[in-house]
Scaffold this motif. Structure first.
Motif: not given
Length: 545
Positions: A301, A304, A307-308, A448, A451, A462, A488
């Motif tokens: 996570l 994520t 990036e978001s 990870d 992505f 992702f 998002t």
């Protein structure tokens, strides 16, 4: 699928590719030289030479950064050492305001004369910029702190540990993988020490000693009959710690389907899991596309979040001043001004934090002399703030900077960089096992992977490292070829549960790229395991023919 230069040394191949260009990190030095320091009294005298020269030439503000940046790489493959490298970069960067504009200059001539000359050059640059016009720089007020110091709270300086001890650890890990049936294994240990001195006309003289460490590996298994291979990278996190990170504590290694490492990391244990799991991936079934409830481990996570959430809340991206590497942002000022923009569900509480112990971004003061702190970015799902520095604070009505200004080295100008941006743990007691028990159709994702995200940080996809099918509250086996897609706002509004702080862990990157010319910064993102309902999952298996 990875953005260029994003994850610094996250794969061992990337580490190997760094070696030919180590000159960009500074000159090679003997390891013992890394233990030398410069007396703060000498650095103060040098800094004053720059500040006085800048003021004498007409600067209304000036700051001087004296930086000594040390890096050590130990890289191995199977039963041999590929490389050991120690580098040092040492110099001074000077930033000024003259006639309402910024100017910057840098030098590796660390003498009073060289620094004074460079300060005058920075003022000349500012005055030349002022002729172009534009609104004058508006700095948030900042008190001077006098002479202060800060050091990463380490127990064991990684640069004091003999090379042999590090090599023995890596080769022992490699041997464990080979004994477990790995066909290939690489491992790497990367240590960083930033000795940074900041002085400004506000009256601050700040001496900081920053330490970071990253142990990592990559294990590969081959199925010759199928003509297939699978890999699993280490589940370590790059950390703002000393070598003690590699001293496992049994009480802090939480066992499950895969290890969950909190404050310490057990490389030998993790590589044994990795070797077994790489083999399991070879026979894992391919996922059926559709809607799933996702249970996302912090080792997944963090990316994520980065990036978001991290990038779209950088104020310079929001304003359109910055678009390199990650684009601008869909989180425009009108959304913040409304006071009711639902970025996520009420379970989503995200903070910026430059003080979190053990994190990559932890420092006492940022690179413009602001004492670091923690602040809310998303509160109960609502967008409440951004990331801002001294010359941006007035734009969003702040009386002070949030302390997230950073330069990758003495020769680069400091600018707004992401702090540690983290999802806060849930308040109700909830374990990972309890979360999984309540999922009827889901996927548990660890680690990870690849992505893709658009230039507004809105629509994304992702992957990950390990995927486990959840059926009727139980793990039903490993899956392959998994990626999830969402936008998002939709994704974070689907957040229904966050485990409590017993499961809170950090992930992160040594090399978050931004700017032109590009700079890299180290940043961590923390979370507990989190559940998102009804997320679209696709099958990424490439079809031939």
């Amino acid at each position: 699928m990875r953005r260029r230069d994003f994850i610094y040394l996250s794969g061992i191949g990337a580490g190997a590719m760094m070696l030919p260009s180590l000159s960009g990190l500074g000159k090679s030095i003997d390891p013992m030289q890394a233990l030398e320091t410069v007396d703060p009294r000498i650095k103060k005298e040098l800094a004053d030479a720059g500040l006085n020269a800048a003021k004498a030439d007409g600067a209304s503000y000036a700051d001087v950064r004296i930086g000594r940046y040390l890096n050590q790489f130990v890289i191995t493959r199977e039963n041999r050492v590929l490389n050991v490298a120690n580098t040092e970069s040492y110099g001074v960067g000077i930033r000024v305001i003259a006639n309402g504009c910024w100017g910057f200059a840098a030098t590796n001539e660390v003498t009073k004369e060289g620094i004074a000359k460079t300060a005058k050059r920075a003022v000349a640059v500012a005055k030349a910029n002022a002729k172009i016009g534009g609104a004058p720089v508006q700095l948030a007020p900042q008190k001077g702190y006098g002479e202060v110091s800060w050091k990463t709270p380490i127990e064991k300086n990684a640069f004091e540990v003999p090379i042999k001890e590090k090599v023995d650890l890596l080769l022992s890990a490699n041997a464990a993988a080979m004994e477990g049936g790995a066909n290939f294994v690489n491992s790497l240990l990367f240590a960083v020490n930033e000795q940074k001195y900041f002085a400004s006309t506000d009256g601050s003289y700040i001496d900081q000693d920053v330490h970071r460490l990253y142990p990592t590996f990559n294990v590969t298994k081959i199925d010759s009959a199928k003509g297939a291979f699978e890999s699993r990278r280490s589940l370590s996190a790059p950390v703002g710690m000393g070598y003690e990170y590699l001293t496992p504590l049994a009480s802090e290694t939480i066992q499950g389907i895969t290890p969950r490492y909190k404050k310490r990391y057990n490389m030998l244990e993790d590589i044994k899991f990795a070797t077994k799991q790489a083999g399991e991936k070879l026979s894992a079934k391919s996922v059926e596309p559709g809607k799933y409830d996702l249970v996302l481990d912090p080792s997944h996570l963090w990316l994520t979040i980065h990036e978001s959430v991290g990038h779209p809340t950088e104020l310079d991206r929001v304003l359109g001043y910055e678009a390199n590497f990650a684009g601008t942002s869909f989180l425009t000022l009108d959304k913040w001004k409304s006071g009711d923009f639902h970025f996520g569900s009420k379970n989503v509480n995200i903070v910026g934090d430059k003080t979190q112990v053990g994190s990559l971004g932890a420092v006492g003061y940022d690179d413009e002399g602001v004492k670091c702190k923690k602040w809310d970015i998303i509160k109960d799902g609502i967008l409440v703030n951004y990331q801002a520095i001294r010359d941006q604070a007035h734009i969003i009505g702040l009386n002070e900077s949030q302390g997230c200004c950073y330069a990758q080295s003495w020769q680069d100008v400091q600018f707004q960089r992401m702090p540690n941006v983290s999802l806060q743990p849930g308040k109700a007691q909830l374990s990972v096992d309890d979360m999984i028990k309540n999922v009827e159709k889901g996927i548990y994702i660890v680690g990870d992977g690849s992505f893709s995200i658009d230039q507004q940080r809105y629509n994304f996809q992702f992957g990950g490292q390990l995927f486990y099918e959840i059926k009727d509250g139980k793990i039903a086996g490993m899956l392959n070829d998994v990626a999830y897609q969402a936008n998002t706002q939709e994704f974070w509004n689907s957040c229904v549960q966050v485990c409590d702080d017993r499961d809170y862990r950090l992930g992160g990157s040594f090399n978050d790229g931004k700017g032109q010319p590009s700079q890299s910064s180290a940043v961590s993102h923390g979370s507990s395991t989190t559940r998102f309902n009804g997320v679209n999952v696709i099958n990424t298996k490439r079809k031939i023919g």
